[in-house]
Design an enzyme around this catalytic site. Structure first.
Site, PDB file in Angstrom:
ATOM      1  N   ARG A  10       0.799  -1.222   0.000  1.00 45.00           N
ATOM      2  CA  ARG A  10       0.000   0.000   0.000  1.00 45.00           C
ATOM      3  C   ARG A  10       0.835   1.276   0.000  1.00 45.00           C
ATOM      4  O   ARG A  10       0.512   2.234  -0.698  1.00 45.00           O
ATOM      5  CB  ARG A  10      -0.908  -0.005   1.223  1.00 45.00           C
ATOM      6  CG  ARG A  10      -1.949  -1.067   1.105  1.00 45.00           C
ATOM      7  CD  ARG A  10      -2.786  -1.216   2.343  1.00 45.00           C
ATOM      8  NE  ARG A  10      -3.833  -2.189   2.071  1.00 45.00           N
ATOM      9  CZ  ARG A  10      -4.726  -2.595   2.969  1.00 45.00           C
ATOM     10  NH1 ARG A  10      -4.688  -2.120   4.188  1.00 45.00           N
ATOM     11  NH2 ARG A  10      -5.647  -3.463   2.643  1.00 45.00           N
TER      12      ARG A  10
ATOM     13  N   GLU B 296      -5.742  -3.061  16.408  1.00 46.61           N
ATOM     14  CA  GLU B 296      -5.139  -1.829  15.880  1.00 46.61           C
ATOM     15  C   GLU B 296      -4.689  -0.892  17.003  1.00 46.61           C
ATOM     16  O   GLU B 296      -3.823  -0.036  16.804  1.00 46.61           O
ATOM     17  CB  GLU B 296      -6.145  -1.112  14.961  1.00 46.61           C
ATOM     18  CG  GLU B 296      -5.523   0.045  14.175  1.00 46.61           C
ATOM     19  CD  GLU B 296      -6.509   0.751  13.251  1.00 46.61           C
ATOM     20  OE1 GLU B 296      -7.651   0.268  13.113  1.00 46.61           O
ATOM     21  OE2 GLU B 296      -6.128   1.781  12.667  1.00 46.61           O
TER      22      GLU B 296
ATOM     23  N   LEU C  34      -7.423  -7.821   9.992  1.00 44.91           N
ATOM     24  CA  LEU C  34      -8.420  -8.762  10.511  1.00 44.91           C
ATOM     25  C   LEU C  34      -7.697  -9.921  11.186  1.00 44.91           C
ATOM     26  O   LEU C  34      -8.098 -10.398  12.246  1.00 44.91           O
ATOM     27  CB  LEU C  34      -9.305  -9.275   9.376  1.00 44.91           C
ATOM     28  CG  LEU C  34     -10.014  -8.191   8.544  1.00 44.91           C
ATOM     29  CD1 LEU C  34     -10.965  -8.825   7.535  1.00 44.91           C
ATOM     30  CD2 LEU C  34     -10.779  -7.238   9.434  1.00 44.91           C
TER      31      LEU C  34
END
Lengths: 260, 637
Positions: free
Chosen positions: B330, B425, B441
């Site tokens: 990303r 997180e 996840l």
């Protein structure tokens, strides 16, 4: 494409919004004007604009439930012009965009109206009854650990896909709000059929449906008279077939009940 | 203070098993004598609450939403990684470990990441047993797809709604325990402070969001599973209510905050359309399996996408990274999209977008197949933009999505406050400087189902079962402090709205502490944040009282915390004189504009300690030791 003209003009709208201070107070529809609303805005962003205006002028902003604003968390609600989640089919309020409205429109905004959903303030209602239906049996009783390898439970793709479709319910409560009887059958049936279709759900299949239906009745939701407005207004397209399945499951379970 | 990560001795592959044997156990009859508070009911919180209750502990779970099922894990789209190797394509626990360490640009702990890869396989088994309807092949077995930063197919998914289905699985397990009376659920309740007694976490102070009631809750241990702090930027893919308050107030009570500047900017989000924008919507990374990212070759090419011939398009990811192509991690994809726009080759009315084009995939596989894979994402795109992505390419741009930084935790997921844990997180531990897709996840569920149930027992077994009443002075003091904060906010009666301040903070953060940072900009941002914070405390406008549903008051408390956290993020970004993963300092880059790490000086976790209001935070370093993986320049070419 229709509705995607970047030059389309900002709109001026009249909003009639349900205001109610708390669960005890009486409520009224108040009228507000909003100006220069871009068609690219989401409906809730339009509400944000109104709330900023209200706040600046010293008026308590309108309370409404919302969170993800992606159509998946199920927190947003609103009856918009007499439709649950507004005029666009298969869309939650947070995904509804202002390009669906026209300059000069009057928009009426109300909370979900159903006995088991008491109003908390303005447009916020208490939907905890739906959680309690889930707690009555919307699960497979497995503890963490000690389960078989995932691929030891093969499931035919069409069944897995159908179970998935039923599992996509977002528990927003639109089905209840849209139903003239205030029935929660579509909601309850989605979970019952998801688990009844899957091999993992077989063991508790009968007790699950009996317990979930009993809780649904206990919460005061109305009976189903097969009108179908629930499925028509469901933002994620939960099918009426699930109600048929729930009925079959329930009748079958009551003949051979394992509830002792 | 020396940070002890408590990483077990021994070979990497044996650490977790050995540790599980060495931890102390609480016998079944004693478990019911311990109370555990879990704040947040997303994947990390719901899975922990359910599992701990199954084990016999008394659990109190809290969420700000009206139902635990609405936590923002529900919005995760693409999938969950697991080293099952069902595809026979060369995957293994070690490869998932290696990909995650490399993807994180060598700024994560080896031992934590290895454990994550190990338990990943159990997660899939658990979820299937719960009835989670994962995608399947025609033979009835589970299907997989590919995600960025990996060359194997290890991502399990449920159409574009994987987070929803996994969370509903955890929610169902939680519901079962609520029905049994082992979990007491507190929805619409927000944690506003941590309560410490004798240096240990012993409870929390909450505010009920409907009645405003401020309450104390006592326990033997507290788990924060409250998610990330992406909303510091105002615009992000987080939910509107996602906030850092619980974690931030724990920080102010002594929990160190690690790597706050490590934020993930996700490459494929729907671009901003105007100043009224309240949030940004992600288009799943899975779309990069079939979508091709491009911009026009020429600067200022204003033609419609369909009118730009093939040889005048620049498929820049495929051109620069032939081996990973559109599936680079990303941070790399985001930076390259920004570069293309900075060069003036952006598309759409704002010119801050690139195309994600499915024309080739539709030609190759047919409309129906593409619709089956991504139908709900295409529909969402159409609803938001009014454009049909089957007919014209999507326009996408990077947006704040995830925060790798978070509360510092040791191998047991305990913070620097004894008895206070952070999972999912909310902690910093597994993703280094950049998280790979489909790994959030995995981490949330790993922590909740398979890590914390072991490690918390080790702590509890060493602590007495004695309960502390909420009439204890520590609770009364904390309650009074919370009440004083609320009263202070309500008394300001200024002229600027909370959103106004939040937007201003968002602009500062995005411009100076976003996809690219430099020392000068960060210095400037620090000053601006301070000025904004002062203005907030003298001029914010909040109406109404505490004793009601007061949406402005709720937001004000959260924004007040963001205004402090933002400064710490800037401090951390300034301290880290290197580029790594999502932290890109413009001064430190290779000639090809790739992140240039400084392993000699910065192979450490930066853990910050709070020292008081407006006092500089103190930096503590946890050196990262790489015994199994060789540090190299990340290459996806």
């Amino acid at each position: 494409m229709a509705g995607n003209n970047p030059n389309s003009k900002p709109m001026n709208l009249t909003l009639r919004v349900w205001r109610q201070k708390n669960s005890q107070a009486a409520g009224t529809l108040e009228t507000y004007q909003v100006k220069d609303i871009s068609p690219e805005m989401s409906f809730l962003e339009m509400m944000d604009v109104l709330n900023e205006d209200l706040l600046r002028s010293g008026v308590d902003p309108i309370a409404f439930d919302h969170d993800c604003r992606e159509g998946i968390c199920g927190m947003c609600s609103l009856y918009i012009n007499g439709r649950a989640h507004g005029p666009e089919r298969g869309t939650t309020t947070c995904q509804l965009h202002m390009r669906k409205f026209s300059d000069g429109d009057t928009i009426t905004i109300e909370p979900w109206r159903a006995g088991p959903f008491p109003i908390l303030k303005d447009l916020c209602v208490d939907r905890s009854a739906l959680d309690r239906i889930q707690q009555a049996g919307g699960y497979i009783s497995v503890n963490t650990g000690g389960v078989p390898d995932a691929n030891e439970i093969p499931i035919p793709k069409p069944i897995a896909d159908k179970a998935f479709d039923a599992a996509t319910c977002i528990q927003c409560g639109a089905c209840v709000a849209a139903c003239k009887n205030g029935s929660a059958m579509l909601f309850t049936s989605a979970k019952v059929s998801q688990l009844a279709m899957l091999p993992q759900g077989q063991v508790e299949r009968k007790t699950r449906v009996e317990n979930m239906v009993a809780q649904m009745d206990k919460e005061g939701f109305g009976a189903c008279t097969n009108i179908g407005s629930c499925a028509a207004e469901c933002p994620v397209g939960i099918s009426l077939e699930n109600i048929a399945m729930l009925n079959r499951e329930y009748i079958g379970a009551s003949f051979t009940s394992e509830n002792v | 203070m020396i940070l002890d990560s408590k990483i077990p001795e021994g070979p990497l592959a044996e650490k977790w098993d050995k540790h599980k044997f060495n931890v102390k156990l609480v016998n079944p009859a004693n478990k019911r004598k311990y109370d555990i508070i879990v704040v947040g009911t997303g994947l990390a919180g719901a899975s922990a609450a359910a599992t701990l209750a199954e084990l016999g502990y008394n659990v109190k779970a809290f969420c700000y939403q009206d139902s635990p099922r609405r936590a923002h894990s529900i919005a995760a789209q693409g999938g969950i990684n697991a080293a099952k190797n069902y595809q026979n394509d060369g995957d293994s626990v070690y490869r998932l470990f290696y990909d995650t360490i490399k993807g994180g640009d060598y700024r994560a702990r080896e031992a934590n990441v290895y454990r994550l890869a190990q338990v990943s396989v159990n997660i899939i088994d658990q979820c299937v047993a719960q009835g989670v309807p994962f995608a399947r092949e025609y033979g009835g077995l589970l299907a997989n797809r590919s995600f960025g930063g990996a060359q194997v197919s290890r991502t399990f998914y449920a159409r574009g709604q994987t987070g929803q289905q996994l969370l509903l699985g955890a929610y169902s397990a939680l519901n079962r325990q609520i029905a049994y009376g082992k979990v007491k659920m507190y929805p619409r309740t927000e944690m506003l402070d941590l309560v410490m007694v004798d240096g240990k976490a012993r409870g929390i102070i909450t505010r009920h969001l409907i009645t405003g009631k401020i309450e104390s809750h006592s326990a033997h241990a507290v788990i924060l599973a409250t998610g990330g702090y992406g909303n510091v930027f105002y615009l992000s893919t987080n939910a509107m209510g996602s906030n850092a308050t619980a974690a931030w107030r724990a920080y102010k009570k002594g929990a160190f905050f690690a790597n706050p500047c490590f934020t993930q900017i996700h490459p494929t989000c729907i671009p901003v359309s105007g100043g009224y924008q309240s949030k940004l919507t992600l288009m799943s990374e899975s779309l990069r399996n079939d979508g091709r990212v491009w911009v026009p070759k020429a600067v200022g090419d204003n033609r419609a996408p369909g009118q730009i011939p093939e040889d005048e398009r620049d498929y820049f990811l495929e051109r620069k990274y032939p081996s990973f192509g559109n599936l680079v991690p990303r941070d790399v994809a985001s930076r390259n999209a920004k570069l293309a726009c900075d060069e003036g080759r952006g598309v759409g009315t704002t010119k801050l977008a690139v195309y994600l084009d499915f024309a080739d995939a539709i030609k190759r596989e047919g409309l129906e197949k593409i619709s089956q894979k991504y139908g709900n994402l295409f529909d969402m795109y159409a609803k938001i933009t009014g454009e049909n992505p089957y007919e014209q390419p999507m326009r996408i741009y990077p947006a704040v999505h995830y925060t790798m930084g978070g509360l510092w935790v040791d191998y047991n997921l305990m913070t620097t406050v004894p008895g206070l844990y952070a999972t999912g997180e909310c902690n910093f531990s597994d993703h280094g400087a950049n998280r790979l897709g489909a790994s959030a996840l995995m981490q949330g569920l790993a922590d909740g189902y398979f890590v914390i149930p072991y490690t918390i027992g080790d702590y509890l077994a060493q602590n007495p079962t004695t309960r502390i009443e909420t009439s204890h002075p520590a609770f009364k003091e904390a309650e009074a402090a919370v009440r004083a904060d609320v009263d202070k906010l309500l008394s300001i009666n200024g002229s600027r709205t909370v959103d106004d301040f939040h937007k201003a903070l968002g602009h500062i953060m995005w411009d100076y502490c976003g996809m690219a940072r430099n020392a000068e900009g960060l210095q400037y941002a620090k000053q601006e944040i301070r000025k904004l914070r002062e203005a907030f405390w003298s001029d914010v406008k909040i109406l109404g009282t505490n004793e009601e549903l007061n949406i402005t008051l709720e937001k004000a408390g959260r924004v007040a915390d963001f205004l402090e956290l933002g400064e710490l993020m800037v401090d951390d970004a300034l301290n880290r004189n290197e580029s790594c993963g999502g932290h890109f300092r413009e001064e430190y880059q290779t000639p090809e504009n790739e992140a240039l790490r400084d392993d000699e000086n910065y192979t450490y976790v930066a853990a910050w300690q709070y020292t008081g209001p407006n006092q500089p935070a103190v930096l503590h370093k946890e050196e990262l030791k790489f015994e199994n993986v060789k540090l190299t320049q990340r290459s996806y070419k």
